[in-house]
Design an enzyme around this catalytic site. Structure first.
Site, PDB file in Angstrom:
ATOM      1  N   SER A 192       0.929  -1.049   0.062  1.00  0.00           N
ATOM      2  CA  SER A 192      -0.072   0.051   0.078  1.00  0.00           C
ATOM      3  C   SER A 192       1.002   1.330   0.014  1.00  0.00           C
ATOM      4  O   SER A 192       2.204   1.144   0.226  1.00  0.00           O
ATOM      5  CB  SER A 192      -0.932   0.150   1.217  1.00  0.00           C
TER       6      SER A 192
ATOM      7  N   ILE B 194       3.116   4.542   0.495  1.00  0.00           N
ATOM      8  CA  ILE B 194       4.512   4.725   0.217  1.00  0.00           C
ATOM      9  C   ILE B 194       5.188   3.382  -0.194  1.00  0.00           C
ATOM     10  O   ILE B 194       6.120   3.391  -1.151  1.00  0.00           O
ATOM     11  CB  ILE B 194       5.071   5.421   1.371  1.00  0.00           C
TER      12      ILE B 194
ATOM     13  N   SER C 237       9.132   9.527  10.217  1.00  0.00           N
ATOM     14  CA  SER C 237       8.022  10.548   9.906  1.00  0.00           C
ATOM     15  C   SER C 237       8.405  12.038  10.686  1.00  0.00           C
ATOM     16  O   SER C 237       9.062  11.954  11.739  1.00  0.00           O
ATOM     17  CB  SER C 237       6.582  10.176  10.593  1.00  0.00           C
TER      18      SER C 237
ATOM     19  N   TYR D 203       2.576   6.928  18.350  1.00  0.00           N
ATOM     20  CA  TYR D 203       3.228   7.195  17.009  1.00  0.00           C
ATOM     21  C   TYR D 203       4.476   8.062  17.038  1.00  0.00           C
ATOM     22  O   TYR D 203       5.631   7.450  16.413  1.00  0.00           O
ATOM     23  CB  TYR D 203       2.142   7.745  15.993  1.00  0.00           C
TER      24      TYR D 203
ATOM     25  N   SER E 246       7.549   6.254  18.508  1.00  0.00           N
ATOM     26  CA  SER E 246       7.819   5.216  17.733  1.00  0.00           C
ATOM     27  C   SER E 246       8.556   5.619  16.708  1.00  0.00           C
ATOM     28  O   SER E 246       9.814   5.177  16.413  1.00  0.00           O
ATOM     29  CB  SER E 246       6.749   4.253  17.172  1.00  0.00           C
TER      30      SER E 246
ATOM     31  N   THR F 278      -2.357   8.664   1.270  1.00  0.00           N
ATOM     32  CA  THR F 278      -2.252   7.270   1.253  1.00  0.00           C
ATOM     33  C   THR F 278      -3.432   6.830   2.130  1.00  0.00           C
ATOM     34  O   THR F 278      -4.099   7.546   2.844  1.00  0.00           O
ATOM     35  CB  THR F 278      -1.101   6.918   1.904  1.00  0.00           C
TER      36      THR F 278
HETATM   37  P1  NAD Z   1      -0.359   2.683   4.485  1.00  0.00           P
HETATM   38  O1  NAD Z   1      -1.259   2.163   5.479  1.00  0.00           O
HETATM   39  O2  NAD Z   1      -0.848   2.702   3.097  1.00  0.00           O
HETATM   40  O3  NAD Z   1       0.637   1.437   4.173  1.00  0.00           O
HETATM   41  C1  NAD Z   1       1.110   0.498   5.249  1.00  0.00           C
HETATM   42  C2  NAD Z   1       1.337  -0.884   4.935  1.00  0.00           C
HETATM   43  O4  NAD Z   1       1.975  -1.418   5.859  1.00  0.00           O
HETATM   44  C3  NAD Z   1       0.101  -1.714   4.534  1.00  0.00           C
HETATM   45  O5  NAD Z   1       0.092  -2.306   3.650  1.00  0.00           O
HETATM   46  C4  NAD Z   1       0.002  -2.429   6.022  1.00  0.00           C
HETATM   47  O6  NAD Z   1      -0.798  -3.604   5.723  1.00  0.00           O
HETATM   48  C5  NAD Z   1       1.300  -2.605   6.104  1.00  0.00           C
HETATM   49  N1  NAD Z   1       1.559  -3.098   7.577  1.00  0.00           N
HETATM   50  C6  NAD Z   1       0.842  -2.704   8.690  1.00  0.00           C
HETATM   51  N2  NAD Z   1       1.405  -3.445   9.979  1.00  0.00           N
HETATM   52  C7  NAD Z   1       2.229  -4.275   9.213  1.00  0.00           C
HETATM   53  C8  NAD Z   1       3.001  -5.285   9.979  1.00  0.00           C
HETATM   54  N3  NAD Z   1       2.950  -5.565  11.238  1.00  0.00           N
HETATM   55  N4  NAD Z   1       3.534  -6.092   9.188  1.00  0.00           N
HETATM   56  C9  NAD Z   1       4.028  -5.841   7.811  1.00  0.00           C
HETATM   57  N5  NAD Z   1       3.116  -4.920   7.109  1.00  0.00           N
HETATM   58  C10 NAD Z   1       2.493  -4.377   7.950  1.00  0.00           C
HETATM   59  O7  NAD Z   1       0.479   3.519   4.972  1.00  0.00           O
HETATM   60  P2  NAD Z   1       1.505   4.692   4.348  1.00  0.00           P
HETATM   61  O8  NAD Z   1       0.947   6.018   4.304  1.00  0.00           O
HETATM   62  O9  NAD Z   1       2.000   4.208   2.822  1.00  0.00           O
HETATM   63  O10 NAD Z   1       2.682   4.532   5.327  1.00  0.00           O
HETATM   64  C11 NAD Z   1       3.951   3.831   5.046  1.00  0.00           C
HETATM   65  C12 NAD Z   1       5.088   4.407   6.042  1.00  0.00           C
HETATM   66  O11 NAD Z   1       5.118   5.783   5.975  1.00  0.00           O
HETATM   67  C13 NAD Z   1       4.592   4.134   7.538  1.00  0.00           C
HETATM   68  O12 NAD Z   1       5.727   3.520   8.316  1.00  0.00           O
HETATM   69  C14 NAD Z   1       3.895   5.394   7.928  1.00  0.00           C
HETATM   70  O13 NAD Z   1       4.045   5.577   9.335  1.00  0.00           O
HETATM   71  C15 NAD Z   1       5.030   6.235   7.249  1.00  0.00           C
HETATM   72  N6  NAD Z   1       4.546   7.825   7.292  1.00  0.00           N
HETATM   73  C16 NAD Z   1       3.299   7.916   6.346  1.00  0.00           C
HETATM   74  C17 NAD Z   1       2.736   9.264   6.350  1.00  0.00           C
HETATM   75  C18 NAD Z   1       1.491   9.673   5.410  1.00  0.00           C
HETATM   76  O14 NAD Z   1       1.387  10.913   5.504  1.00  0.00           O
HETATM   77  N7  NAD Z   1       1.053   8.769   4.931  1.00  0.00           N
HETATM   78  C19 NAD Z   1       3.688  10.313   7.001  1.00  0.00           C
HETATM   79  C20 NAD Z   1       4.858   9.913   7.662  1.00  0.00           C
HETATM   80  C21 NAD Z   1       5.138   8.640   7.684  1.00  0.00           C
END
Ligand code: NAD
Length: 249
Positions: A16, A18, A144, A157, A160, A192
């Site tokens: 999913s 990123i 993040s 969060y 972490s 996302t």
């Molecule tokens: P998302 O929810 O679209 O994707 C996260 C993916 O991780 C999902 O497919 C989920 O199934 C998988 N996942 C969750 N728990 C898991 C586990 N225990 N083992 C294996 N896979 C697991 O989220 P995203 O926005 O693409 O986030 C990706 C990363 O970027 C994350 O670490 C998130 O914290 C970080 N992030 C996102 C944002 C944002 O604004 N979207 C901002 C800062 C940081």
């Protein structure tokens, strides 16, 4: 080019957002991708969407389980006949609440997936790279901007993701002797599935604070991850790179 042709990349959270965007760019640059997610069907969907999809493989793994992560590295090496030389660790979750209301389970769950998962993946990948004497290894952990600045409703969060920065900087110092670079990327507010549930008025408030005046796309984070994965960033390690449109609240 990014000089990634033929290299094996392991991408967690690849089902999913990123993580999926990272898989797309790495595959386009000629890398083979091990797409890892706790949701098997999402990882499979990513593989099918990639260029030359038969070169890639999906893996169902919970990154917070040490036995599953150990098994993952074994399965990946079995399938591709090599250890990964790139790992992008994007798996992560949120369980938001105000500090005074945050329950213990939500704290533990977020720390387990986001911080312990980063420890387990970095350790397992680092060991595999060292054992296989991989050249130009690169690990990228997705932290993040919230890990640097904190955010209302995200004590678990933010803690972490701050932990991910400390772990990244330590891993960079320890793994440098094996020619493995380790960096963190700090996204701002990226569109996302993770950010889909944020209420509209909060979205507008955040947008007003972003110097570039828009939210980010997953591809804009993935491009930076691909650069850090590539030998074109060969002198960068232990860094926490912000990809936020200037947001630093
Ligand atoms: P998302 O929810 O679209 O994707 C996260 C993916 O991780 C999902 O497919 C989920 O199934 C998988 N996942 C969750 N728990 C898991 C586990 N225990 N083992 C294996 N896979 C697991 O989220 P995203 O926005 O693409 O986030 C990706 C990363 O970027 C994350 O670490 C998130 O914290 C970080 N992030 C996102 C944002 C944002 O604004 N979207 C901002 C800062 C940081």
């Amino acid at each position: 080019t990014l000089q990634l042709a033929g290299r094996l990349a392991l991408v967690t959270g690849g089902g999913s957002g990123i993580g999926r965007a990272v898989c797309t760019i790495l595959a386009r640059e000629g890398a083979k991708v091990a797409v890892v997610d706790i949701k098997k069907s999402s990882a499979q969907e990513t593989v099918l969407s990639l260029s030359q999809s038969s070169q890639h493989e999906s893996f169902e793994t919970n990154v917070s389980s040490s036995s599953e992560v150990t098994k993952l590295l074994q399965q990946v090496e079995e399938k591709f006949k090599t250890a990964p030389s790139i790992a992008i660790h994007a798996a992560g979750i949120t369980k938001d609440n105000f500090l005074l209301k945050l329950d213990e389970q939500s704290f533990d769950d977020v720390i387990n997936v986001n911080l312990k998962g980063t420890f387990l993946i970095n350790q397992a990948v680092g060991r595999a790279m060292q054992k296989a004497r991989i050249e130009n290894g690169s690990i990228v952990n997705i932290s993040s901007i919230v890990g640097k600045n904190g955010n209302v409703g995200q004590a678990n969060y933010a803690a972490s993701k701050a932990g991910v920065i400390g772990l990244t900087k330590t891993a960079a110092k320890e793994l440098s002797r094996y020619n493995i670079r380790v960096n963190a990327v700090l996204p701002g507010f990226i569109i996302t599935p993770m950010t889909e549930t944020v209420p509209d008025h909060v979205m507008q408030m955040i947008k007003a604070m972003i110097p570039l005046q828009r939210f980010g796309q997953p591809e804009e984070v993935a491009e930076v991850c691909a650069f850090l994965a590539s030998p074109r960033s060969s002198y960068i390690t232990g860094q926490a790179i912000e990809v936020t449109g200037g947001l630093n609240f």
